[in-house]
Design an enzyme around this catalytic site. Structure first.
Site, PDB file in Angstrom:
ATOM      1  N   SER A   1       9.149   2.915 -41.021  1.00  0.00           N
ATOM      2  CA  SER A   1       8.641   2.672 -42.493  1.00  0.00           C
ATOM      3  C   SER A   1       8.367   3.605 -43.109  1.00  0.00           C
ATOM      4  O   SER A   1       8.152   3.785 -44.422  1.00  0.00           O
ATOM      5  CB  SER A   1       7.763   1.236 -42.404  1.00  0.00           C
ATOM      6  OG  SER A   1       6.625   1.863 -41.774  1.00  0.00           O
TER       7      SER A   1
ATOM      8  N   HIS B   1       2.829  13.629 -33.296  1.00  0.00           N
ATOM      9  CA  HIS B   1       1.657  12.939 -32.899  1.00  0.00           C
ATOM     10  C   HIS B   1       0.947  13.240 -31.496  1.00  0.00           C
ATOM     11  O   HIS B   1       0.270  12.498 -31.014  1.00  0.00           O
ATOM     12  CB  HIS B   1       1.492  11.543 -33.294  1.00  0.00           C
ATOM     13  CG  HIS B   1       1.826  11.144 -34.730  1.00  0.00           C
ATOM     14  ND1 HIS B   1       2.330  10.183 -35.234  1.00  0.00           N
ATOM     15  CD2 HIS B   1       1.294  12.270 -35.951  1.00  0.00           C
ATOM     16  CE1 HIS B   1       2.675  10.219 -36.612  1.00  0.00           C
ATOM     17  NE2 HIS B   1       1.885  11.339 -37.038  1.00  0.00           N
TER      18      HIS B   1
ATOM     19  N   ASN C   1       6.262   8.928 -32.351  1.00  0.00           N
ATOM     20  CA  ASN C   1       5.972   8.258 -31.094  1.00  0.00           C
ATOM     21  C   ASN C   1       5.278   8.951 -30.186  1.00  0.00           C
ATOM     22  O   ASN C   1       5.086  10.130 -29.999  1.00  0.00           O
ATOM     23  CB  ASN C   1       7.254   7.386 -30.764  1.00  0.00           C
ATOM     24  CG  ASN C   1       7.997   6.545 -31.475  1.00  0.00           C
ATOM     25  OD1 ASN C   1       7.245   5.971 -32.502  1.00  0.00           O
ATOM     26  ND2 ASN C   1       9.053   6.318 -31.330  1.00  0.00           N
ATOM     27  N   VAL C   2       4.284   8.157 -29.255  1.00  0.00           N
ATOM     28  CA  VAL C   2       3.529   8.948 -28.297  1.00  0.00           C
ATOM     29  C   VAL C   2       3.751   8.492 -26.865  1.00  0.00           C
ATOM     30  O   VAL C   2       3.092   8.739 -26.022  1.00  0.00           O
ATOM     31  CB  VAL C   2       1.823   9.027 -28.619  1.00  0.00           C
ATOM     32  CG1 VAL C   2       1.511   9.262 -29.794  1.00  0.00           C
ATOM     33  CG2 VAL C   2       1.665   7.324 -28.611  1.00  0.00           C
TER      34      VAL C   2
ATOM     35  N   CYS D   1     -13.224  22.365 -23.748  1.00  0.00           N
ATOM     36  CA  CYS D   1     -12.858  23.628 -23.305  1.00  0.00           C
ATOM     37  C   CYS D   1     -11.226  23.879 -23.397  1.00  0.00           C
ATOM     38  O   CYS D   1     -10.678  24.808 -23.116  1.00  0.00           O
ATOM     39  CB  CYS D   1     -13.313  23.870 -21.819  1.00  0.00           C
ATOM     40  SG  CYS D   1     -12.326  22.856 -20.618  1.00  0.00           S
TER      41      CYS D   1
END
Length: 291
Positions: A241, A140, A123-124, A151
């Site tokens: 899943s 992730h 998850n993010v 940069c």
């Protein structure tokens, strides 16, 4: 020390309450683990009000024909970046306000007790960080960080929100729906006049510090997670899943090492045929029952 929170079940698929036998089986699995490796997916965050992609009936793919942005499209197309950031700008205040639920807090407590060796989340949403987990890898990345593709300069997503507001003082848009990554649905007409800031240091392209679809996780991070898995004696998958290979590869590695694997997920997963234990329950309902 788990604080009870009322789950938001809007994006949680229907499921039966935990079966006492299932609770006993998971308790046995966890009790026998000394160095537990846990991998979480979107299904642990749905009870915090964040939709997932694939859940039957309530996931993004089931409700809409929307698909997440592709890495190559974001890098190549200024109009795609404008569309992404306009939608993200509208959705950020709500997305960033989501709080950890009981499932996140239980895993934090397992870490404090020395039961959980390492946590890897796909998850993010930063909810494990908000819960207080520390022995953790965000596979992730995280939407709360933004970096320059040229940069590498990094800023917080909250700081970028202020830049957006300064550049777009009169721009307004009403959102329709919400997606798992904090995105909302806007029309092309709505995003046409939205201004996107460049990197403050070099003028380069700003991108969320997340692995978009079509991109790959860095080899350094993959190697690090494999090392943590090699130190572990069992694997628990919670709320995933495992359809995405970036996470699935670690389940394959666990299988090859003959580690016992337990799955806690509503609906079928890619691991069902070789897992030691499969449980169809809400993470926030079943995990607190394990001591």
């Amino acid at each position: 020390s788990v604080s009870r929170t009322s789950p938001n079940l809007t994006f949680v698929p229907d499921c039966l309450p935990p079966d006492p036998m299932a609770v006993e089986e998971l308790q046995h699995f966890v009790s026998n683990s000394k160095r537990l490796f846990v991998m979480t997916g979107a299904g642990i965050s749905t009870e915090s009000g964040i939709p997932d992609y694939r859940s039957e009936g309530v996931g993004l793919y089931a409700r809409t024909d929307r698909r997440p942005i592709q890495h190559a499209e974001f890098v190549r197309s200024a109009s795609a970046r404008q569309r992404y950031w306009a939608r993200n700008f509208v959705g950020w205040p709500q997305f960033s306000s989501h709080q950890p639920n009981t499932g996140h807090l239980v895993l934090r407590d397992w870490e404090k007790l020395g039961k959980l060796h390492w946590l890897v989340t796909q998850n993010v949403d930063a909810l494990h960080t908000k819960a207080g987990s520390q022995r953790m890898t965000e596979l992730h990345g995280c939407t709360h960080r933004v970096f320059c593709l040229a940069c590498g300069d990094q800023i917080s997503r909250f700081e970028l929100q202020e830049h957006f507001e300064a550049l777009n003082p009169t721009w307004k848009a009403e959102a329709f729906g919400v997606a798992p990554d904090g995105d909302v649905f806007l029309t092309d007409e709505q995003v046409r006049n939205f201004q996107v800031p460049a990197c403050r240091k070099c003028g380069g392209i700003l991108k969320p510090d997340v692995t978009f679809f079509g991109d790959t996780v860095s080899q350094e991070k993959v190697k690090f997670v494999h090392q943590r898995l090699a130190e572990s004696d069992s694997m628990l998958v919670a709320g995933s899943s495992m359809q995405v290979y970036s996470g699935y590869r670690f389940a394959l590695a666990a299988r090859d090492k003959q580690l016992p694997i337990a799955i806690l997920n509503i609906g079928p997963t890619r691991l069902d045929h070789f897992a030691s234990l499969k449980l169809n329950s809400r993470c926030g309902e079943l995990l607190p029952l394990i001591v």
